[in-house]
Each structure stands twice: as structure tokens, then as C-alpha cells.
Motif scaffolding. Structure first.
Motif, PDB file in Angstrom:
ATOM      1  N   SER A  19       0.808  -1.227   0.000  1.00 49.18           N
ATOM      2  CA  SER A  19       0.000   0.000   0.000  1.00 49.18           C
ATOM      3  C   SER A  19       0.837   1.271   0.000  1.00 49.18           C
ATOM      4  N   ASN A  20       2.004   1.220   0.658  1.00 49.03           N
ATOM      5  CA  ASN A  20       2.822   2.423   0.890  1.00 49.03           C
ATOM      6  C   ASN A  20       2.026   3.515   1.605  1.00 49.03           C
ATOM      7  N   ASP A  21       1.029   3.108   2.342  1.00 51.79           N
ATOM      8  CA  ASP A  21       0.219   4.048   3.107  1.00 51.79           C
ATOM      9  C   ASP A  21       0.951   4.344   4.418  1.00 51.79           C
ATOM     10  N   PRO A  22       1.217   5.620   4.700  1.00 51.79           N
ATOM     11  CA  PRO A  22       1.931   5.953   5.936  1.00 51.79           C
ATOM     12  C   PRO A  22       1.285   5.370   7.194  1.00 51.79           C
ATOM     13  N   LYS A  23      -0.032   5.236   7.229  1.00 51.40           N
ATOM     14  CA  LYS A  23      -0.695   4.643   8.398  1.00 51.40           C
ATOM     15  C   LYS A  23      -0.349   3.164   8.531  1.00 51.40           C
ATOM     16  N   ASP A  24      -0.306   2.445   7.399  1.00 54.93           N
ATOM     17  CA  ASP A  24       0.071   1.030   7.436  1.00 54.93           C
ATOM     18  C   ASP A  24       1.525   0.867   7.873  1.00 54.93           C
ATOM     19  N   ILE A  25       2.378   1.743   7.394  1.00 52.32           N
ATOM     20  CA  ILE A  25       3.801   1.689   7.763  1.00 52.32           C
ATOM     21  C   ILE A  25       3.954   2.006   9.253  1.00 52.32           C
ATOM     22  N   ALA A  26       3.293   3.047   9.708  1.00 51.43           N
ATOM     23  CA  ALA A  26       3.388   3.455  11.117  1.00 51.43           C
ATOM     24  C   ALA A  26       2.932   2.352  12.058  1.00 51.43           C
ATOM     25  N   ALA A  27       1.952   1.561  11.633  1.00 50.97           N
ATOM     26  CA  ALA A  27       1.400   0.506  12.489  1.00 50.97           C
ATOM     27  C   ALA A  27       2.410  -0.597  12.788  1.00 50.97           C
ATOM     28  N   LEU A  28       3.531  -0.619  12.082  1.00 53.28           N
ATOM     29  CA  LEU A  28       4.549  -1.654  12.272  1.00 53.28           C
ATOM     30  C   LEU A  28       5.533  -1.338  13.389  1.00 53.28           C
ATOM     31  N   TRP A  29       5.702  -0.069  13.729  1.00 50.33           N
ATOM     32  CA  TRP A  29       6.856   0.377  14.515  1.00 50.33           C
ATOM     33  C   TRP A  29       6.479   1.031  15.834  1.00 50.33           C
ATOM     34  N   THR A  30       7.330   0.845  16.835  1.00 51.71           N
ATOM     35  CA  THR A  30       7.215   1.645  18.051  1.00 51.71           C
ATOM     36  C   THR A  30       7.701   3.054  17.729  1.00 51.71           C
ATOM     37  N   GLU A  31       7.401   3.982  18.603  1.00 55.35           N
ATOM     38  CA  GLU A  31       7.786   5.384  18.377  1.00 55.35           C
ATOM     39  C   GLU A  31       9.300   5.545  18.203  1.00 55.35           C
ATOM     40  N   ASP A  32      10.089   4.769  18.947  1.00 52.91           N
ATOM     41  CA  ASP A  32      11.558   4.913  18.926  1.00 52.91           C
ATOM     42  C   ASP A  32      12.254   3.748  18.219  1.00 52.91           C
ATOM     43  N   ALA A  33      11.569   3.119  17.280  1.00 52.27           N
ATOM     44  CA  ALA A  33      12.104   1.938  16.588  1.00 52.27           C
ATOM     45  C   ALA A  33      13.389   2.250  15.812  1.00 52.27           C
ATOM     46  N   PRO A  43      21.215   2.693  11.599  1.00 54.58           N
ATOM     47  CA  PRO A  43      19.776   2.496  11.429  1.00 54.58           C
ATOM     48  C   PRO A  43      19.042   3.798  11.163  1.00 54.58           C
ATOM     49  N   VAL A  44      17.875   3.653  10.576  1.00 51.17           N
ATOM     50  CA  VAL A  44      16.909   4.739  10.536  1.00 51.17           C
ATOM     51  C   VAL A  44      16.177   4.640  11.877  1.00 51.17           C
ATOM     52  N   THR A  45      16.124   5.718  12.628  1.00 50.76           N
ATOM     53  CA  THR A  45      15.534   5.644  13.968  1.00 50.76           C
ATOM     54  C   THR A  45      14.328   6.562  14.100  1.00 50.76           C
ATOM     55  N   GLY A  46      13.317   6.049  14.770  1.00 49.83           N
ATOM     56  CA  GLY A  46      12.089   6.781  15.009  1.00 49.83           C
ATOM     57  C   GLY A  46      11.042   6.495  13.944  1.00 49.83           C
ATOM     58  N   ARG A  47       9.809   6.344  14.382  1.00 45.47           N
ATOM     59  CA  ARG A  47       8.716   5.975  13.476  1.00 45.47           C
ATOM     60  C   ARG A  47       8.589   6.927  12.295  1.00 45.47           C
ATOM     61  N   ILE A  50      11.369   6.451   9.829  1.00 46.25           N
ATOM     62  CA  ILE A  50      11.205   5.172   9.125  1.00 46.25           C
ATOM     63  C   ILE A  50      10.162   5.322   8.015  1.00 46.25           C
ATOM     64  N   ILE A  51       9.063   5.975   8.308  1.00 39.53           N
ATOM     65  CA  ILE A  51       8.043   6.185   7.273  1.00 39.53           C
ATOM     66  C   ILE A  51       8.640   6.941   6.087  1.00 39.53           C
ATOM     67  N   VAL A  57      12.138   4.660  -0.922  1.00 40.08           N
ATOM     68  CA  VAL A  57      12.591   3.471  -1.676  1.00 40.08           C
ATOM     69  C   VAL A  57      11.437   2.498  -1.947  1.00 40.08           C
ATOM     70  N   SER A  58      10.210   2.958  -1.864  1.00 42.94           N
ATOM     71  CA  SER A  58       9.058   2.063  -1.960  1.00 42.94           C
ATOM     72  C   SER A  58       8.927   1.438  -3.346  1.00 42.94           C
ATOM     73  N   ASP A  59       8.348   0.247  -3.347  1.00 43.52           N
ATOM     74  CA  ASP A  59       8.011  -0.442  -4.577  1.00 43.52           C
ATOM     75  C   ASP A  59       6.553  -0.141  -4.901  1.00 43.52           C
ATOM     76  N   ALA A  60       6.225  -0.163  -6.182  1.00 42.37           N
ATOM     77  CA  ALA A  60       4.841   0.059  -6.582  1.00 42.37           C
ATOM     78  C   ALA A  60       4.000  -1.169  -6.235  1.00 42.37           C
ATOM     79  N   PRO A  61       2.733  -0.971  -5.917  1.00 43.92           N
ATOM     80  CA  PRO A  61       1.856  -2.106  -5.639  1.00 43.92           C
ATOM     81  C   PRO A  61       1.846  -3.086  -6.815  1.00 43.92           C
ATOM     82  N   GLY A  62       1.888  -4.375  -6.484  1.00 38.93           N
ATOM     83  CA  GLY A  62       1.856  -5.409  -7.503  1.00 38.93           C
ATOM     84  C   GLY A  62       3.170  -5.675  -8.199  1.00 38.93           C
TER      85      GLY A  62
END
Length: 119
Positions: A19-33, A43-47, A50-51, A57-62
């Protein structure tokens, strides 16, 4: 945490990947991930960071198919082996190894290794 929790997290990861939806991405991580896109890089640090990095670098759906198996899980740490096939031109296949540290249903640390299958 149980193996089924890790399975659910990987399924949420795949949904966010598609989806590359920021809400879907955010749902994966703690605030300080911390997301180690390569184990030999900082590392990339912080939710929010990370978003932003994900969307750069996102891939297109499908554009990909993905299969995985849980190799092990215990004490909040999961090990996942994955296979990613890019359907783009030119196509490509990658092997993945993920180490995921979960806190409830979110990752606070995620390290990935990936290598392209020779053609």
C-alpha cells in the motif's frame, strides 16, 4: 509474544509494502524503533523517520511477490526467511533474512539482510 504474533506482523509488513500508506507503515513500529536496512549501516531511527525512508525506496503495488517462513521465535525476537520476486523489467529474485524484535504488536528493532539471486 508468540509465533502467531510474528506471522501477523509480517502480514502487516506485506500490507504496508503493497500500500505504501503511511498509516500502514506506522502501524509496524514503536515510536523509537530502529530499522537497519543493511546490518552494516546506521539504522533509521524513530517511526516518522522510518516512514519517510520507506517511502523514498518504496516499490509500486503489484511489483513483487513475497513468500516467507518463520525460522524461530523466542523472547520477543523473531527470525524470518523470505523470498522476494520483482516482476519488473528486468525481473529479479532476492533472498531475505530478517531479525525482528517485537514489543507487543510493533517492532522496536528490525534488521534485514538481502541478496540478489544470480541470473
Amino acid at each position: 509474544m508468540k509465533e502467531k504474533d510474528l506471522d501477523r506482523w509480517v502480514e502487516k509488513y506485506r500490507k504496508a509494502w503493497e500500500s505504501n500508506d503511511p498509516k500502514d507503515i506506522a502501524a509496524l513500529w514503536t515510536e523509537d524503533a530502529a530499522w537497519y536496512r543493511r546490518p552494516d549501516e546506521a539504522p533509521v531511527t524513530g517511526r516518522e523517520a522510518i516512514i519517510a525512508a520507506w517511502l523514498e525506496v518504496s516499490d509500486a503495488p503489484g511489483e513483487t511477490t513475497f513468500e516467507y517462513e518463520v525460522l524461530g521465535f523466542g523472547d520477543g525476537v523473531g527470525f524470518v526467511r523470505g523470498w522476494t520476486t520483482y516482476l519488473t523489467n528486468p525481473p529479479g529474485e532476492f533472498s531475505n533474512l530478517w531479525v525482528i524484535r517485537l514489543e507487543k504488536d510493533r517492532a522496536f528493532e528490525f534488521t534485514e539482510w538481502w541478496m540478489e539471486k544470480p541470473r
